[in-house]
Design a protein around this motif. Structure first.
Motif, short mmCIF file in Angstrom:
data_model
loop_
_atom_site.label_atom_id
_atom_site.label_comp_id
_atom_site.label_asym_id
_atom_site.label_seq_id
_atom_site.Cartn_x
_atom_site.Cartn_y
_atom_site.Cartn_z
N LYS A 84 52.85 57.74 38.92
CA LYS A 84 52.66 58.89 40.07
C LYS A 84 53.54 60.00 39.60
O LYS A 84 53.05 61.07 39.83
CB LYS A 84 52.99 58.14 41.58
CG LYS A 84 52.19 57.35 42.17
CD LYS A 84 52.78 56.77 43.45
CE LYS A 84 51.97 55.66 44.10
NZ LYS A 84 52.28 55.10 45.38
N GLU A 85 54.47 59.69 39.17
CA GLU A 85 55.41 60.70 38.55
C GLU A 85 54.65 61.59 37.40
O GLU A 85 54.64 62.86 37.29
CB GLU A 85 56.84 60.30 37.90
CG GLU A 85 57.62 59.95 39.10
CD GLU A 85 58.92 59.28 38.66
OE1 GLU A 85 59.22 59.08 37.34
OE2 GLU A 85 59.87 58.70 39.49
N LYS A 86 54.07 60.79 36.43
CA LYS A 86 53.46 61.42 35.47
C LYS A 86 52.25 62.19 35.92
O LYS A 86 51.78 63.32 35.36
CB LYS A 86 52.84 60.26 34.41
CG LYS A 86 52.19 61.11 33.48
CD LYS A 86 51.95 60.19 32.04
CE LYS A 86 51.48 60.73 30.87
NZ LYS A 86 51.43 59.82 29.84
N LYS A 87 51.49 61.61 37.11
CA LYS A 87 50.39 62.68 37.62
C LYS A 87 50.83 63.84 38.19
O LYS A 87 50.08 64.79 37.88
CB LYS A 87 49.58 61.62 38.65
CG LYS A 87 48.38 62.37 39.55
CD LYS A 87 47.95 61.46 40.51
CE LYS A 87 46.89 62.15 41.41
NZ LYS A 87 46.51 61.40 42.68
N LYS A 88 51.98 63.80 38.84
CA LYS A 88 52.34 65.18 39.19
C LYS A 88 52.72 66.01 38.12
O LYS A 88 52.49 67.34 38.15
CB LYS A 88 53.59 65.04 40.18
CG LYS A 88 53.70 64.26 41.47
CD LYS A 88 54.95 63.94 42.33
CE LYS A 88 54.80 63.25 43.44
NZ LYS A 88 56.12 63.10 44.25
N PHE A 89 53.37 65.83 37.14
CA PHE A 89 53.72 66.46 35.77
C PHE A 89 52.39 66.96 35.25
O PHE A 89 52.14 68.14 35.00
CB PHE A 89 54.48 65.67 34.90
CG PHE A 89 54.59 66.57 33.69
CD1 PHE A 89 55.46 67.59 33.66
CD2 PHE A 89 54.20 66.00 32.36
CE1 PHE A 89 55.69 68.31 32.60
CE2 PHE A 89 54.34 66.59 31.27
CZ PHE A 89 55.24 67.89 31.22
#
Length: 117
Positions: A84-89
């Motif tokens: 999820k964090e990578k998706k935001k980035f």
């Protein structure tokens, strides 16, 4: 006095012997019944003990499997959080620019200067 009298009439004596014999048979019958019930209870308790032992083994196996699945679940939650964090980035402009630069793309008004050799 009548008990000690050897001149008891024959039918009474035979009845007394029969009564003693019947009482002895009842005692033997009761004893046999008690022994039979005891044997049945011992066999029943033995079977129940084996069953309980087997079920405890299955229970321990299931508890260890549950602990393993909990660990896997925690790992999957951590991976999900990281994704999820990578998706935001990945959805940021900064990431798009970095990927474009790696592919050699430029802004329309941008010039690349290379040093002379």
């Amino acid at each position: 006095m009548a008990r000690n009298n050897p001149n008891l009439n024959r039918p009474n004596r035979e009845n007394a012997v029969k009564n003693l014999s019947a009482e002895g048979k009842r005692r033997r019958s009761n004893r046999t019944m008690v022994i039979s019930i005891t044997i049945i209870m011992v066999v029943f308790l033995g079977i129940m003990g084996v069953q309980i032992f087997q079920k405890l083994g299955v229970l321990n196996k299931l508890k260890s499997q549950e602990a393993q699945l909990r660990d896997e679940y925690k790992k999957e939650l951590q991976i999900s959080k990281e994704l999820k964090e990578k998706k935001k980035f990945v959805q940021t402009d900064e990431y798009v620019e970095d990927m474009a630069r790696k592919l050699g793309l430029l802004y329309p008004d941008e010039v690349i200067l290379q040093p002379e050799k």
